[in-house]
Design a protein around this motif. Structure first.
Motif, PDB file in Angstrom:
ATOM      1  N   MET A 145       0.839  -1.192   0.000  1.00 16.73           N
ATOM      2  CA  MET A 145       0.000   0.000   0.000  1.00 16.73           C
ATOM      3  C   MET A 145       0.878   1.247   0.000  1.00 16.73           C
ATOM      4  SD  MET A 145      -2.972  -1.289  -0.122  1.00 16.73           S
ATOM      5  CE  MET A 145      -3.968   0.159   0.137  1.00 16.73           C
ATOM      6  N   PRO A 146       0.401   2.344  -0.616  1.00  9.10           N
ATOM      7  CA  PRO A 146       1.189   3.574  -0.620  1.00  9.10           C
ATOM      8  C   PRO A 146       1.322   4.158   0.782  1.00  9.10           C
ATOM      9  CG  PRO A 146      -0.879   3.869  -1.831  1.00  9.10           C
ATOM     10  CD  PRO A 146      -0.828   2.460  -1.363  1.00  9.10           C
ATOM     11  N   GLY A 147       2.532   4.624   1.103  1.00  9.90           N
ATOM     12  CA  GLY A 147       2.773   5.304   2.372  1.00  9.90           C
ATOM     13  C   GLY A 147       2.435   6.779   2.217  1.00  9.90           C
ATOM     14  N   VAL A 148       2.923   7.591   3.130  1.00 10.16           N
ATOM     15  CA  VAL A 148       2.650   9.037   3.097  1.00 10.16           C
ATOM     16  C   VAL A 148       3.118   9.642   1.775  1.00 10.16           C
ATOM     17  CG1 VAL A 148       3.203  11.257   4.181  1.00 10.16           C
ATOM     18  CG2 VAL A 148       2.732   9.269   5.610  1.00 10.16           C
ATOM     19  N   MET A 149       4.366   9.366   1.390  1.00 15.67           N
ATOM     20  CA  MET A 149       4.894   9.916   0.140  1.00 15.67           C
ATOM     21  C   MET A 149       4.179   9.297  -1.071  1.00 15.67           C
ATOM     22  SD  MET A 149       6.853  12.345   0.875  1.00 15.67           S
ATOM     23  CE  MET A 149       7.519  12.686  -0.746  1.00 15.67           C
ATOM     24  N   GLY A 150       3.776   8.056  -0.946  1.00 15.08           N
ATOM     25  CA  GLY A 150       3.042   7.407  -2.030  1.00 15.08           C
ATOM     26  C   GLY A 150       1.696   8.067  -2.285  1.00 15.08           C
ATOM     27  N   ARG A 151       1.033   8.472  -1.193  1.00 14.46           N
ATOM     28  CA  ARG A 151      -0.248   9.177  -1.343  1.00 14.46           C
ATOM     29  C   ARG A 151      -0.028  10.566  -1.934  1.00 14.46           C
ATOM     30  NH1 ARG A 151      -0.940   6.289   3.380  1.00 14.46           N
ATOM     31  NH2 ARG A 151      -0.566   8.060   4.759  1.00 14.46           N
ATOM     32  N   LYS A 152       1.081  11.208  -1.582  1.00  9.30           N
ATOM     33  CA  LYS A 152       1.403  12.513  -2.188  1.00  9.30           C
ATOM     34  C   LYS A 152       1.647  12.348  -3.687  1.00  9.30           C
ATOM     35  CE  LYS A 152       3.169  14.947   1.834  1.00  9.30           C
ATOM     36  NZ  LYS A 152       4.265  15.715   2.422  1.00  9.30           N
TER      37      LYS A 152
END
Length: 149
Positions: free
Chosen positions: A71-78
């Motif tokens: 799953m995307p982390g914080v930077m992945g969601r950005k």
């Protein structure tokens, strides 16, 4: 089966800087392009779209950090939000691509090239974008091999 080829732009989004890499016209080889200073999501997206149009790219690949669970982390969601902002400003297809380890790979590549440790300390955002792009191009070619001849 023939697949249209063309330049692909890769984006390595970061907190302060955004690395960009561009492929050759055949969409085979990745090269570092430049580093943008992060301003805001909308301004960054506009700059990326402008560069993509100037280079005549056929795809934009955004590096997305994913966690061990996939799953995307914080930077992945950005990265997802940046991709959405880019999509809202262009018809060029935007693809999210797993960027895991791209900065470390770029660091190791500079080391293997004989770059002195003192010179390896700077940002490597454009080189990391090239690592992301080459990974994408290689996987695409393994799915759709380039026809010889």
């Amino acid at each position: 089966m023939s697949l249209e080829r063309g330049r692909v732009l890769a984006v390595d989004p970061g907190e302060k800087r955004i690395g960009l890499a561009i492929s050759d016209p055949t969409g085979t080889i990745a090269n570092p392009l430049l580093v943008l200073k992060h301003v805001s999501r909308i301004a960054d997206a506009a700059n990326i779209v402008q560069i993509a149009q100037e280079w005549g790219v056929v795809e934009i690949v955004i590096g997305q950090a994913v966690e061990l669970d996939g799953m995307p982390g914080v930077m992945g969601r950005k990265a997802q939000r940046l991709a959405e902002a880019i999509r809202s400003q262009t018809e060029i297809p935007v693809i999210l691509w797993d960027e895991s380890g791209s900065t470390q790979t770029a660091r190791n590549a500079r080391k293997k090239m004989g770059v002195k440790q003192s010179q390896r300390r700077g940002h490597m955002d454009d080189l990391a974008a090239a690592v992301i792009l080459q990974s994408y191009l290689n996987s695409r070619d393994s799915i759709f091999p380039v026809e010889e001849g």
